[in-house]
Motif scaffolding. Sequence first.
Motif, PDB file in Angstrom:
ATOM      1  N   PRO A  85       0.806  -1.234   0.000  1.00  0.00           N
ATOM      2  CA  PRO A  85       0.000   0.000   0.000  1.00  0.00           C
ATOM      3  C   PRO A  85       0.832   1.273   0.000  1.00  0.00           C
ATOM      4  CG  PRO A  85      -0.032  -1.054   2.159  1.00  0.00           C
ATOM      5  CD  PRO A  85       0.624  -2.017   1.229  1.00  0.00           C
ATOM      6  N   GLU A  86       2.087   1.165   0.389  1.00  0.00           N
ATOM      7  CA  GLU A  86       2.924   2.364   0.455  1.00  0.00           C
ATOM      8  C   GLU A  86       3.439   2.789  -0.916  1.00  0.00           C
ATOM      9  OE1 GLU A  86       5.687  -1.153   0.618  1.00  0.00           O
ATOM     10  OE2 GLU A  86       3.705  -0.624   1.414  1.00  0.00           O
ATOM     11  N   ILE A  87       3.310   1.927  -1.925  1.00  0.00           N
ATOM     12  CA  ILE A  87       3.809   2.247  -3.267  1.00  0.00           C
ATOM     13  C   ILE A  87       2.721   2.977  -4.045  1.00  0.00           C
ATOM     14  CG2 ILE A  87       4.659   1.295  -5.435  1.00  0.00           C
ATOM     15  CD1 ILE A  87       5.916  -0.964  -3.870  1.00  0.00           C
ATOM     16  N   ALA A  88       3.061   4.158  -4.553  1.00  0.00           N
ATOM     17  CA  ALA A  88       2.053   5.026  -5.170  1.00  0.00           C
ATOM     18  C   ALA A  88       1.855   4.769  -6.673  1.00  0.00           C
ATOM     19  CB  ALA A  88       2.440   6.486  -4.962  1.00  0.00           C
ATOM     20  N   GLU A  89       2.806   4.081  -7.314  1.00  0.00           N
ATOM     21  CA  GLU A  89       2.722   3.941  -8.764  1.00  0.00           C
ATOM     22  C   GLU A  89       1.456   3.223  -9.215  1.00  0.00           C
ATOM     23  OE1 GLU A  89       5.436   3.227  -7.062  1.00  0.00           O
ATOM     24  OE2 GLU A  89       7.243   3.943  -8.056  1.00  0.00           O
ATOM     25  N   GLN A  90       0.921   3.699 -10.340  1.00  0.00           N
ATOM     26  CA  GLN A  90      -0.238   3.072 -10.975  1.00  0.00           C
ATOM     27  C   GLN A  90       0.244   2.212 -12.130  1.00  0.00           C
ATOM     28  OE1 GLN A  90      -3.329   3.570  -9.863  1.00  0.00           O
ATOM     29  NE2 GLN A  90      -4.829   3.530 -11.513  1.00  0.00           N
ATOM     30  N   TRP A  91      -0.230   0.986 -12.221  1.00  0.00           N
ATOM     31  CA  TRP A  91       0.093   0.147 -13.367  1.00  0.00           C
ATOM     32  C   TRP A  91      -0.574   0.714 -14.618  1.00  0.00           C
ATOM     33  CZ3 TRP A  91      -0.150  -5.806 -12.036  1.00  0.00           C
ATOM     34  CH2 TRP A  91       0.784  -6.085 -11.015  1.00  0.00           C
ATOM     35  N   ASP A  92      -0.043   0.288 -15.767  1.00  0.00           N
ATOM     36  CA  ASP A  92      -0.544   0.839 -17.025  1.00  0.00           C
ATOM     37  C   ASP A  92      -0.273  -0.156 -18.143  1.00  0.00           C
ATOM     38  OD1 ASP A  92      -1.493   2.603 -18.944  1.00  0.00           O
ATOM     39  OD2 ASP A  92       0.434   3.596 -19.183  1.00  0.00           O
ATOM     40  N   ALA A  93      -1.227  -0.306 -19.053  1.00  0.00           N
ATOM     41  CA  ALA A  93      -1.029  -1.166 -20.219  1.00  0.00           C
ATOM     42  C   ALA A  93      -1.695  -0.522 -21.431  1.00  0.00           C
ATOM     43  CB  ALA A  93      -1.604  -2.559 -19.973  1.00  0.00           C
ATOM     44  N   GLN A  94      -0.924  -0.365 -22.492  1.00  0.00           N
ATOM     45  CA  GLN A  94      -1.428   0.206 -23.742  1.00  0.00           C
ATOM     46  C   GLN A  94      -1.026  -0.724 -24.873  1.00  0.00           C
ATOM     47  OE1 GLN A  94      -2.986   3.430 -24.434  1.00  0.00           O
ATOM     48  NE2 GLN A  94      -3.236   2.610 -26.506  1.00  0.00           N
ATOM     49  N   ILE A  95      -1.997  -1.248 -25.599  1.00  0.00           N
ATOM     50  CA  ILE A  95      -1.718  -2.164 -26.702  1.00  0.00           C
ATOM     51  C   ILE A  95      -2.395  -1.639 -27.962  1.00  0.00           C
ATOM     52  CG2 ILE A  95      -1.972  -4.510 -27.598  1.00  0.00           C
ATOM     53  CD1 ILE A  95      -1.838  -5.525 -24.746  1.00  0.00           C
ATOM     54  N   ASP A  96      -1.594  -1.439 -29.004  1.00  0.00           N
ATOM     55  CA  ASP A  96      -2.091  -0.918 -30.274  1.00  0.00           C
ATOM     56  C   ASP A  96      -1.620  -1.819 -31.412  1.00  0.00           C
ATOM     57  OD1 ASP A  96      -3.315   1.718 -29.465  1.00  0.00           O
ATOM     58  OD2 ASP A  96      -1.288   1.985 -28.685  1.00  0.00           O
ATOM     59  N   GLY A  97      -2.488  -2.001 -32.380  1.00  0.00           N
ATOM     60  CA  GLY A  97      -2.129  -2.808 -33.547  1.00  0.00           C
ATOM     61  C   GLY A  97      -2.351  -2.039 -34.828  1.00  0.00           C
ATOM     62  N   GLU A  98      -1.595  -2.391 -35.855  1.00  0.00           N
ATOM     63  CA  GLU A  98      -1.788  -1.773 -37.163  1.00  0.00           C
ATOM     64  C   GLU A  98      -1.458  -2.773 -38.263  1.00  0.00           C
ATOM     65  OE1 GLU A  98       0.940   1.178 -38.643  1.00  0.00           O
ATOM     66  OE2 GLU A  98       2.414   0.683 -37.086  1.00  0.00           O
ATOM     67  N   VAL A  99      -2.135  -2.623 -39.379  1.00  0.00           N
ATOM     68  CA  VAL A  99      -1.855  -3.440 -40.557  1.00  0.00           C
ATOM     69  C   VAL A  99      -0.717  -2.774 -41.321  1.00  0.00           C
ATOM     70  CG1 VAL A  99      -2.773  -4.417 -42.690  1.00  0.00           C
ATOM     71  CG2 VAL A  99      -4.252  -4.210 -40.669  1.00  0.00           C
ATOM     72  N   LEU A 100       0.418  -3.454 -41.399  1.00  0.00           N
ATOM     73  CA  LEU A 100       1.576  -2.908 -42.099  1.00  0.00           C
ATOM     74  C   LEU A 100       1.444  -3.067 -43.607  1.00  0.00           C
ATOM     75  CD1 LEU A 100       4.441  -4.311 -39.833  1.00  0.00           C
ATOM     76  CD2 LEU A 100       3.458  -2.017 -39.785  1.00  0.00           C
ATOM     77  N   LEU A 101       0.879  -4.216 -44.020  1.00  0.00           N
ATOM     78  CA  LEU A 101       0.712  -4.487 -45.452  1.00  0.00           C
ATOM     79  C   LEU A 101      -0.380  -5.527 -45.637  1.00  0.00           C
ATOM     80  CD1 LEU A 101       2.141  -3.990 -48.364  1.00  0.00           C
ATOM     81  CD2 LEU A 101       2.960  -6.314 -48.022  1.00  0.00           C
ATOM     82  N   GLN A 102      -1.214  -5.301 -46.633  1.00  0.00           N
ATOM     83  CA  GLN A 102      -2.194  -6.306 -47.040  1.00  0.00           C
ATOM     84  C   GLN A 102      -2.094  -6.456 -48.542  1.00  0.00           C
ATOM     85  OE1 GLN A 102      -6.261  -5.432 -46.020  1.00  0.00           O
ATOM     86  NE2 GLN A 102      -7.066  -7.259 -47.025  1.00  0.00           N
ATOM     87  N   SER A 103      -1.613  -7.605 -48.994  1.00  0.00           N
ATOM     88  CA  SER A 103      -1.498  -7.871 -50.416  1.00  0.00           C
ATOM     89  C   SER A 103      -2.316  -9.114 -50.759  1.00  0.00           C
ATOM     90  CB  SER A 103      -0.025  -8.082 -50.812  1.00  0.00           C
ATOM     91  OG  SER A 103       0.415  -9.390 -50.485  1.00  0.00           O
ATOM     92  N   SER A 104      -2.277  -9.517 -52.009  1.00  0.00           N
ATOM     93  CA  SER A 104      -3.027 -10.694 -52.438  1.00  0.00           C
ATOM     94  C   SER A 104      -2.457 -11.979 -51.852  1.00  0.00           C
ATOM     95  CB  SER A 104      -3.018 -10.786 -53.966  1.00  0.00           C
ATOM     96  OG  SER A 104      -1.679 -10.909 -54.444  1.00  0.00           O
ATOM     97  N   GLU A 105      -1.211 -11.917 -51.315  1.00  0.00           N
ATOM     98  CA  GLU A 105      -0.563 -13.119 -50.805  1.00  0.00           C
ATOM     99  C   GLU A 105      -0.250 -13.075 -49.317  1.00  0.00           C
ATOM    100  OE1 GLU A 105       2.865 -14.177 -53.075  1.00  0.00           O
ATOM    101  OE2 GLU A 105       1.733 -14.410 -54.952  1.00  0.00           O
ATOM    102  N   ILE A 106      -0.007 -11.891 -48.777  1.00  0.00           N
ATOM    103  CA  ILE A 106       0.446 -11.804 -47.385  1.00  0.00           C
ATOM    104  C   ILE A 106      -0.181 -10.604 -46.683  1.00  0.00           C
ATOM    105  CG2 ILE A 106       2.514 -10.471 -48.001  1.00  0.00           C
ATOM    106  CD1 ILE A 106       3.983 -11.956 -45.724  1.00  0.00           C
ATOM    107  N   ILE A 107      -0.464 -10.789 -45.397  1.00  0.00           N
ATOM    108  CA  ILE A 107      -0.925  -9.705 -44.527  1.00  0.00           C
ATOM    109  C   ILE A 107       0.042  -9.631 -43.355  1.00  0.00           C
ATOM    110  CG2 ILE A 107      -2.750  -8.904 -42.975  1.00  0.00           C
ATOM    111  CD1 ILE A 107      -4.716 -10.511 -44.785  1.00  0.00           C
ATOM    112  N   SER A 108       0.624  -8.468 -43.131  1.00  0.00           N
ATOM    113  CA  SER A 108       1.553  -8.271 -42.016  1.00  0.00           C
ATOM    114  C   SER A 108       0.950  -7.279 -41.026  1.00  0.00           C
ATOM    115  CB  SER A 108       2.906  -7.753 -42.507  1.00  0.00           C
ATOM    116  OG  SER A 108       3.579  -8.735 -43.267  1.00  0.00           O
ATOM    117  N   ILE A 109       0.957  -7.650 -39.759  1.00  0.00           N
ATOM    118  CA  ILE A 109       0.358  -6.839 -38.702  1.00  0.00           C
ATOM    119  C   ILE A 109       1.371  -6.641 -37.579  1.00  0.00           C
ATOM    120  CG2 ILE A 109      -1.418  -6.843 -36.870  1.00  0.00           C
ATOM    121  CD1 ILE A 109      -3.266  -8.238 -38.885  1.00  0.00           C
ATOM    122  N   ALA A 110       1.419  -5.439 -37.025  1.00  0.00           N
ATOM    123  CA  ALA A 110       2.283  -5.140 -35.880  1.00  0.00           C
ATOM    124  C   ALA A 110       1.418  -4.902 -34.655  1.00  0.00           C
ATOM    125  CB  ALA A 110       3.134  -3.910 -36.163  1.00  0.00           C
ATOM    126  N   ILE A 111       1.799  -5.532 -33.541  1.00  0.00           N
ATOM    127  CA  ILE A 111       1.149  -5.310 -32.251  1.00  0.00           C
ATOM    128  C   ILE A 111       2.185  -4.695 -31.315  1.00  0.00           C
ATOM    129  CG2 ILE A 111      -0.097  -6.331 -30.312  1.00  0.00           C
ATOM    130  CD1 ILE A 111      -1.603  -6.652 -32.912  1.00  0.00           C
TER     131      ILE A 111
END
Length: 223
Positions: A85-111
């Motif tokens: 209880p003496e520790i004041a820090e708040q935890w935090d989590a941020q997760i974002d994804g994006e489509v790097l490339l979508q072609s007729s053969e491959i889809i690449s996604i970054a998380i």
Amino acid sequence: MTCKDEVELSFSEINLSTSNNNLVEVNIPNAIGNENITNRINSTIEKTVIGSLHVGGSDNITSKSIEESITAFNKEFQIFKTDFPEIAEQWDAQIDGEVLLQSSEIISIAITSYIYAGGAHGTVTISFLNFETITGHIILNNNLFKDVEGFKKVAKSYFDKAIKDKDVFLDTTTFELPENMAYNEDGIVLLYNTYEVAPYSTGIIEFVIPFEEISSFLHFNSF
């Protein structure tokens, strides 16, 4: 699969949360279209996010959904606050994804995930996911290339320049490809997460190799 099915495969962005969530924000791509394909893609993205939010060893993940993982992360924080209880820090989590490339053969996604669960600093981790467009199956790194060894020779010269630009001194005689590689509009992105090959202070090492230099080594088309 018909060409029509391929064209109809698209992505939207979804935001996921829970009613008692104050710590976690998740914004990720959601595949829309042929369910046989999109279910595989979305399931793999979901598992990546669940793994990122898990506190503790990866061998005891029990959450079956992102929402369960968000709830579990908040509960872990409450346990932490009860124990310290003496520790004041708040935890935090941020997760974002994006489509790097979508072609007729491959889809690449970054998380990209930023997780702070106590300690001196938070951790940023980027995960690349590559999928076969016509099946939704994940593509293993070695299967991205027709000639891995030929690609490695080109990649090493780019790696040497990247660490030189960061003033990092490493033994590059035993060069290895990173865990994360993906296609984008310009070429193949290689990314070494913090600690993968260098100290924390170095941060993430990332560079792009243009398609025109490596097209003969690649297994998939970017168009």
